[in-house]
Scaffold this active site. Structure first.
Site, mmCIF file in Angstrom:
data_model
loop_
_atom_site.group_PDB
_atom_site.id
_atom_site.type_symbol
_atom_site.label_atom_id
_atom_site.label_comp_id
_atom_site.label_asym_id
_atom_site.label_seq_id
_atom_site.Cartn_x
_atom_site.Cartn_y
_atom_site.Cartn_z
ATOM 1 N N ASP A 203 10.475 20.367 -109.775
ATOM 2 C CA ASP A 203 10.488 21.000 -108.456
ATOM 3 C C ASP A 203 11.906 21.209 -107.930
ATOM 4 O O ASP A 203 12.159 22.073 -107.102
ATOM 5 C CB ASP A 203 9.683 20.111 -107.487
ATOM 6 C CG ASP A 203 9.883 20.495 -106.030
ATOM 7 O OD1 ASP A 203 9.453 21.602 -105.672
ATOM 8 O OD2 ASP A 203 10.475 19.717 -105.263
ATOM 9 N N LEU A 284 9.594 22.053 -98.356
ATOM 10 C CA LEU A 284 10.054 23.393 -97.962
ATOM 11 C C LEU A 284 11.011 24.003 -98.975
ATOM 12 O O LEU A 284 11.567 25.074 -98.740
ATOM 13 C CB LEU A 284 10.744 23.313 -96.588
ATOM 14 C CG LEU A 284 9.820 22.957 -95.422
ATOM 15 C CD1 LEU A 284 10.624 22.760 -94.145
ATOM 16 C CD2 LEU A 284 8.769 24.042 -95.202
ATOM 17 N N ARG A 285 11.214 23.311 -100.095
ATOM 18 C CA ARG A 285 12.172 23.820 -101.075
ATOM 19 C C ARG A 285 11.765 25.200 -101.603
ATOM 20 O O ARG A 285 12.595 26.069 -101.806
ATOM 21 C CB ARG A 285 12.311 22.812 -102.225
ATOM 22 C CG ARG A 285 13.563 23.017 -103.046
ATOM 23 C CD ARG A 285 13.759 21.908 -104.057
ATOM 24 N NE ARG A 285 14.428 20.766 -103.471
ATOM 25 C CZ ARG A 285 14.018 19.514 -103.595
ATOM 26 N NH1 ARG A 285 12.923 19.253 -104.273
ATOM 27 N NH2 ARG A 285 14.685 18.519 -103.058
ATOM 28 N N GLY A 286 10.458 25.396 -101.800
ATOM 29 C CA GLY A 286 9.965 26.693 -102.295
ATOM 30 C C GLY A 286 10.288 27.823 -101.337
ATOM 31 O O GLY A 286 10.733 28.905 -101.745
#
Length: 349
Positions: A203, A284-286
């Site tokens: 991720d 919230l990385r995506g």
């Protein structure tokens, strides 16, 4: 360095196919804050060749001569502590231009080899912080490539990802601490047959490109013939692709210059987050990476405004590795991302 002692590198513009991998690498070079790229695919599909080719394509960078960290002569964020002190003392810093560093991290590398070591004896007897820089120091302002990253010790992968995200490497030993800039584009590659990376680590890679062996016999013959011709006479090949190479280099430089001015409308940002929410992407990385990559792709196409097509092109690369694995799921994760994209943007397939 004598030109003849340098091994010729296969031109990036001559690489046939593998568009996902090529695009992901170019976008990460335009904006290293995207967070690197994980390339998963079969053996012998040109992963290493492509990564070396993009490094060779990039323009030279100015560094402070003799500095082991490739310190920037004027950007304070990209200076080692020693260079920063000299800069603040108004010392004249001698500079030199070097090719973008492209550092290979071998599978058997130790933590000391990666991070660097502090010579405790020297520090205690001579009162100086004697630091032997590691691969993270050499990779600063360049590309760090880890082949078979899925076989690398999880602890080392963690260190690499931490440095790539923060832009700094800290080595501590016996109460002595050394910190130096370590800003690089992290590129990992692996073969899914040899095991996947743990989801928590996967991720943290900004993008995930999948590559497959070319099935078309005509294309396979073309790839083999091109590689054979290059190996027989690289000079002719490098001359043949010189103009194409220069065009791509200029396109990347232009995109880097345009990037700070690129905007993405609020409505598009909301839609991106809606897609992440429907796909049940953790954290919230995506959302952040998709926004960054869309801007980089707009800049790559010489535009200052993100369009729907930009998001459509990059969203699978940014999200496919962030979906939770469901053993009963029959649809490929990349197809699922595109399916939800079409639903949210009400696009008929």
């Amino acid at each position: 360095m004598n030109k003849k002692t340098e091994l010729p590198i296969f031109p990036f513009s001559a690489i046939i196919g593998q568009e996902e991998m090529k695009l992901a690498l170019q976008l990460n070079v335009i904006d290293p804050k995207i967070g690197g790229v994980m390339i998963m695919g079969d053996r012998g599909t040109g992963k290493s060749t492509t990564i070396r080719a993009i490094a060779d394509l990039l323009p030279k960078i100015d560094i402070v001569k003799g500095d082991p960290f490739n310190s920037h002569p004027s950007d304070l964020e990209l200076m080692s502590a020693e260079v920063l002190a000299r800069y603040r003392n108004n010392e004249e810093l001698e500079t030199e231009g070097i090719k973008i560093p492209m550092i290979d991290l071998p599978l058997g590398a130790t933590e000391d080899r990666v991070c660097g070591t502090i010579d405790i004896e020297k520090a205690l007897t001579e009162g100086i912080k004697a630091f032997e820089p590691g691969l993270l120091a050499k990779a600063n302002r360049g590309i760090l490539y880890v082949d078979e990253v899925n076989l690398l010790d999880d602890h080392l992968v963690d260190i690499l990802l931490d440095s790539a995200a923060s832009g700094w490497n800290t080595v501590e030993r016996e109460g002595i601490s050394i910190r130096h800039p370590a800003r690089f584009v992290l590129v990992g590659s692996g073969n899914p047959e040899e095991g996947e990376l743990r989801p928590q680590l996967l991720d943290r890679f900004g993008m995930h490109a999948e590559i497959r062996t070319v099935k078309d016999p005509v294309l396979r013959v073309q790839i083999v013939e091109e590689r054979t011709s290059f190996d027989l006479n690289p000079e002719i090949w490098l001359t043949k692709y010189k103009d194409d190479q220069e065009k791509i280099t200029q396109r990347i430089i232009d995109a880097q210059n345009i990037l700070p001015n690129v905007e993405i409308e609020y409505e598009l940002r909301v839609k991106i987050s809606e897609i992440c929410s429907i796909l049940d992407v953790d954290g919230l990385r995506g959302d952040i990476v998709t926004n960054r990559a869309a801007k980089a792709y707009a800049a790559y196409n010489n535009r200052q405004k993100v369009e729907l097509e930009d998001i459509k092109t990059i969203i699978t690369l940014c999200l496919r590795h962030r979906l939770r694995k469901d053993p009963l799921e029959t649809i490929d994760s990349g197809d699922k991302v595109q399916q939800v994209f079409n639903e949210v943007f009400e696009i008929e397939e």
